[in-house]
Write a protein that holds these residues in place. Structure first.
Motif, PDB file in Angstrom:
ATOM      1  N   ARG A   1      85.491 108.405 109.818  1.00 24.84           N
ATOM      2  CA  ARG A   1      84.121 108.632 109.456  1.00 24.84           C
ATOM      3  C   ARG A   1      83.678 110.142 109.264  1.00 24.84           C
ATOM      4  O   ARG A   1      83.102 110.485 108.447  1.00 24.84           O
ATOM      5  CB  ARG A   1      83.009 107.927 110.245  1.00 24.84           C
ATOM      6  N   THR A   2      84.020 110.840 110.453  1.00 25.62           N
ATOM      7  CA  THR A   2      83.920 112.166 110.489  1.00 25.62           C
ATOM      8  C   THR A   2      84.585 112.972 109.471  1.00 25.62           C
ATOM      9  O   THR A   2      83.787 113.872 108.723  1.00 25.62           O
ATOM     10  CB  THR A   2      84.111 112.718 111.852  1.00 25.62           C
ATOM     11  N   LEU A   3      85.765 112.579 109.200  1.00 22.53           N
ATOM     12  CA  LEU A   3      86.601 113.322 108.128  1.00 22.53           C
ATOM     13  C   LEU A   3      85.807 113.107 106.795  1.00 22.53           C
ATOM     14  O   LEU A   3      85.933 114.145 105.940  1.00 22.53           O
ATOM     15  CB  LEU A   3      87.978 112.820 108.083  1.00 22.53           C
ATOM     16  N   GLU A   4      85.373 112.094 106.560  1.00 21.32           N
ATOM     17  CA  GLU A   4      84.384 111.643 105.400  1.00 21.32           C
ATOM     18  C   GLU A   4      83.348 112.413 105.130  1.00 21.32           C
ATOM     19  O   GLU A   4      83.155 113.113 104.032  1.00 21.32           O
ATOM     20  CB  GLU A   4      84.479 109.963 105.041  1.00 21.32           C
ATOM     21  N   LEU A   5      82.819 112.651 106.421  1.00 23.90           N
ATOM     22  CA  LEU A   5      81.324 113.394 106.307  1.00 23.90           C
ATOM     23  C   LEU A   5      81.844 114.658 106.004  1.00 23.90           C
ATOM     24  O   LEU A   5      81.099 115.474 105.166  1.00 23.90           O
ATOM     25  CB  LEU A   5      80.728 113.238 107.439  1.00 23.90           C
ATOM     26  N   LEU A   6      82.938 115.475 106.777  1.00 25.18           N
ATOM     27  CA  LEU A   6      83.149 116.769 106.355  1.00 25.18           C
ATOM     28  C   LEU A   6      83.506 116.968 105.142  1.00 25.18           C
ATOM     29  O   LEU A   6      83.381 118.111 104.457  1.00 25.18           O
ATOM     30  CB  LEU A   6      84.225 117.098 107.532  1.00 25.18           C
ATOM     31  N   GLU A   7      84.275 116.217 104.465  1.00 21.95           N
ATOM     32  CA  GLU A   7      84.708 116.142 103.332  1.00 21.95           C
ATOM     33  C   GLU A   7      83.393 116.224 102.259  1.00 21.95           C
ATOM     34  O   GLU A   7      83.443 117.096 101.477  1.00 21.95           O
ATOM     35  CB  GLU A   7      85.595 115.121 102.684  1.00 21.95           C
ATOM     36  N   GLU A   8      82.387 115.315 102.582  1.00 24.48           N
ATOM     37  CA  GLU A   8      81.386 115.310 101.686  1.00 24.48           C
ATOM     38  C   GLU A   8      80.258 116.748 101.802  1.00 24.48           C
ATOM     39  O   GLU A   8      79.956 117.082 100.870  1.00 24.48           O
ATOM     40  CB  GLU A   8      80.225 114.266 102.334  1.00 24.48           C
ATOM     41  N   LEU A   9      80.313 117.347 103.093  1.00 27.45           N
ATOM     42  CA  LEU A   9      79.810 118.404 103.156  1.00 27.45           C
ATOM     43  C   LEU A   9      80.578 119.632 102.801  1.00 27.45           C
ATOM     44  O   LEU A   9      80.190 120.900 103.013  1.00 27.45           O
ATOM     45  CB  LEU A   9      79.560 118.593 104.662  1.00 27.45           C
ATOM     46  N   ALA A  10      81.772 119.406 102.019  1.00 31.76           N
ATOM     47  CA  ALA A  10      82.589 120.545 101.411  1.00 31.76           C
ATOM     48  C   ALA A  10      83.098 121.401 102.570  1.00 31.76           C
ATOM     49  O   ALA A  10      83.317 122.666 102.180  1.00 31.76           O
ATOM     50  CB  ALA A  10      81.834 121.287 100.555  1.00 31.76           C
ATOM     51  N   LEU A  11      83.377 120.916 103.887  1.00 28.65           N
ATOM     52  CA  LEU A  11      83.883 121.621 104.614  1.00 28.65           C
ATOM     53  C   LEU A  11      85.496 121.534 105.005  1.00 28.65           C
ATOM     54  O   LEU A  11      86.249 122.310 104.979  1.00 28.65           O
ATOM     55  CB  LEU A  11      83.341 121.409 106.333  1.00 28.65           C
ATOM     56  N   LEU A  12      85.777 120.380 104.407  1.00 26.25           N
ATOM     57  CA  LEU A  12      87.338 119.885 104.536  1.00 26.25           C
ATOM     58  C   LEU A  12      87.516 119.597 102.952  1.00 26.25           C
ATOM     59  O   LEU A  12      86.667 119.064 102.228  1.00 26.25           O
ATOM     60  CB  LEU A  12      87.463 118.603 105.362  1.00 26.25           C
ATOM     61  N   HIS A  13      88.926 119.791 102.797  1.00 27.92           N
ATOM     62  CA  HIS A  13      89.331 119.176 101.448  1.00 27.92           C
ATOM     63  C   HIS A  13      90.390 118.268 101.561  1.00 27.92           C
ATOM     64  O   HIS A  13      91.124 118.320 102.497  1.00 27.92           O
ATOM     65  CB  HIS A  13      90.328 120.586 100.806  1.00 27.92           C
ATOM     66  N   LYS A  14      90.115 117.168 100.909  1.00 26.00           N
ATOM     67  CA  LYS A  14      91.270 115.912 101.255  1.00 26.00           C
ATOM     68  C   LYS A  14      92.315 116.104 100.230  1.00 26.00           C
ATOM     69  O   LYS A  14      92.315 116.176  99.002  1.00 26.00           O
ATOM     70  CB  LYS A  14      90.368 114.569 100.666  1.00 26.00           C
ATOM     71  N   LEU A  15      93.702 116.094 100.893  1.00 34.04           N
ATOM     72  CA  LEU A  15      94.586 115.994 100.179  1.00 34.04           C
ATOM     73  C   LEU A  15      95.642 114.965 100.150  1.00 34.04           C
ATOM     74  O   LEU A  15      95.519 113.995 101.111  1.00 34.04           O
ATOM     75  CB  LEU A  15      95.558 117.258 100.662  1.00 34.04           C
ATOM     76  N   ASN A  16      96.261 114.509  98.773  1.00 33.32           N
ATOM     77  CA  ASN A  16      97.184 113.450  99.011  1.00 33.32           C
ATOM     78  C   ASN A  16      98.603 113.986  98.560  1.00 33.32           C
ATOM     79  O   ASN A  16      98.852 114.170  97.438  1.00 33.32           O
ATOM     80  CB  ASN A  16      96.416 112.495  97.824  1.00 33.32           C
ATOM     81  N   PHE A  17      99.435 113.804  99.249  1.00 32.65           N
ATOM     82  CA  PHE A  17     100.797 114.377  99.147  1.00 32.65           C
ATOM     83  C   PHE A  17     101.704 113.304  99.013  1.00 32.65           C
ATOM     84  O   PHE A  17     103.016 113.379  98.777  1.00 32.65           O
ATOM     85  CB  PHE A  17     101.325 115.119 100.081  1.00 32.65           C
TER      86      PHE A  17
ATOM     87  N   LEU B   1      90.871 122.667 106.099  1.00 30.64           N
ATOM     88  CA  LEU B   1      89.402 123.529 105.744  1.00 30.64           C
ATOM     89  C   LEU B   1      89.301 124.207 104.585  1.00 30.64           C
ATOM     90  O   LEU B   1      90.370 124.804 103.952  1.00 30.64           O
ATOM     91  CB  LEU B   1      89.349 124.570 106.980  1.00 30.64           C
ATOM     92  N   ILE B   2      88.219 124.232 104.094  1.00 35.09           N
ATOM     93  CA  ILE B   2      87.862 124.904 102.794  1.00 35.09           C
ATOM     94  C   ILE B   2      87.292 126.124 103.595  1.00 35.09           C
ATOM     95  O   ILE B   2      86.287 126.105 104.335  1.00 35.09           O
ATOM     96  CB  ILE B   2      86.694 124.195 102.298  1.00 35.09           C
ATOM     97  N   PRO B   3      87.581 127.425 103.280  1.00 33.49           N
ATOM     98  CA  PRO B   3      87.013 128.597 103.873  1.00 33.49           C
ATOM     99  C   PRO B   3      85.375 128.749 103.443  1.00 33.49           C
ATOM    100  O   PRO B   3      84.975 128.406 102.378  1.00 33.49           O
ATOM    101  CB  PRO B   3      87.753 129.729 102.964  1.00 33.49           C
ATOM    102  N   VAL B   4      84.719 129.020 104.696  1.00 34.14           N
ATOM    103  CA  VAL B   4      83.603 128.885 104.416  1.00 34.14           C
ATOM    104  C   VAL B   4      82.828 130.127 103.653  1.00 34.14           C
ATOM    105  O   VAL B   4      82.117 129.922 102.528  1.00 34.14           O
ATOM    106  CB  VAL B   4      82.599 129.313 105.869  1.00 34.14           C
ATOM    107  N   ASN B   5      83.387 131.403 103.754  1.00 33.89           N
ATOM    108  CA  ASN B   5      82.936 132.314 102.817  1.00 33.89           C
ATOM    109  C   ASN B   5      84.072 132.310 101.697  1.00 33.89           C
ATOM    110  O   ASN B   5      85.260 132.389 101.993  1.00 33.89           O
ATOM    111  CB  ASN B   5      82.955 133.747 103.380  1.00 33.89           C
ATOM    112  N   ASP B   6      83.867 131.956 100.597  1.00 33.49           N
ATOM    113  CA  ASP B   6      84.955 131.859  99.375  1.00 33.49           C
ATOM    114  C   ASP B   6      85.676 132.666  99.119  1.00 33.49           C
ATOM    115  O   ASP B   6      85.864 132.846  98.084  1.00 33.49           O
ATOM    116  CB  ASP B   6      84.151 130.885  98.304  1.00 33.49           C
ATOM    117  N   GLU B   7      86.128 133.794  99.918  1.00 32.99           N
ATOM    118  CA  GLU B   7      86.910 134.821  99.463  1.00 32.99           C
ATOM    119  C   GLU B   7      88.186 134.509  99.424  1.00 32.99           C
ATOM    120  O   GLU B   7      88.959 135.095  98.541  1.00 32.99           O
ATOM    121  CB  GLU B   7      86.875 136.003 100.617  1.00 32.99           C
ATOM    122  N   GLU B   8      88.645 133.572  99.734  1.00 29.64           N
ATOM    123  CA  GLU B   8      90.099 133.075  99.808  1.00 29.64           C
ATOM    124  C   GLU B   8      90.051 132.078  98.360  1.00 29.64           C
ATOM    125  O   GLU B   8      89.508 131.088  98.469  1.00 29.64           O
ATOM    126  CB  GLU B   8      90.888 132.303 100.643  1.00 29.64           C
ATOM    127  N   HIS B   9      91.044 132.059  97.500  1.00 32.00           N
ATOM    128  CA  HIS B   9      91.008 131.299  96.540  1.00 32.00           C
ATOM    129  C   HIS B   9      91.864 130.119  96.997  1.00 32.00           C
ATOM    130  O   HIS B   9      92.360 130.159  97.989  1.00 32.00           O
ATOM    131  CB  HIS B   9      91.949 131.853  95.320  1.00 32.00           C
TER     132      HIS B   9
END
Ligand SMILES: [Zn+2]
Ligand SMILES: [Zn+2]
Ligand SMILES: [Zn+2]
Length: 148
Positions: A60-76, A85-93
């Motif tokens: 549930r926490t991972l889903e919430l963090l994804e919804e808040l755009a803090l985490l990126h969900k990946l499917n390999f 993690l999605i960088p907070v200051n979007d300096e990194e592409h």
């Protein structure tokens, strides 16, 4: 350092609260930046830190963090979702991933290299691209070495 980062992230929680459990999950990602963690791995790492968080709460926490755009969900393609993690200051592409089909290790490609392709596609198909999603599948240098 990690405390500062979590402080920056706190205002992104909006109406949600940054509970101790959510904070711990974020900490785990900040401490494992180069990895792409599945829920089970987060669970295991939280145990190692002495926390008592159930697997369902982790999901549930991972889903919430994804919804808040803090985490990126990946499917390999190995049947489990992974997060980074999605960088907070979007300096990194965002980056792309190389997935080794033998050892399943994941490597990151920092260069984007796709701007040109995007503009060709946009013009040809009259389509406004806002993002892309790309994975490279193959064999890493270690695995190729051991074949010889
Ligand atoms: Zn490999
Ligand atoms: Zn990555
Ligand atoms: Zn890209």
């Amino acid at each position: 350092m990690i405390k500062n980062k979590i402080g920056e992230m706190e205002n992104l929680f909006k109406e949600y609260r940054l509970t101790p459990k959510r904070k711990l999950v974020l900490e785990i990602f900040l401490e494992n930046k180069e990895r792409h963690l599945s829920a089970r791995e987060v669970f295991r790492l939280s145990r190692e830190k002495g926390a008592d968080i159930g697997l369902a709460t982790i999901y549930r926490t991972l889903e919430l963090l994804e919804e808040l755009a803090l985490l990126h969900k990946l499917n390999f393609g190995d049947g489990r979702s992974r997060y980074e993690l999605i960088p907070v200051n979007d300096e990194e592409h965002h980056h792309h991933h190389l997935i080794c089909l033998k050892c399943t290790r994941i490597f990151e490609v920092k260069d984007d290299l796709l701007q040109q392709l995007e503009s060709v596609v946009e013009n040809k198909y009259n389509f406004k691209i806002v993002n892309h999603n790309l994975q490279f599948l193959g064999y890493c240098s270690k695995c190729r070495q051991s074949e010889k």
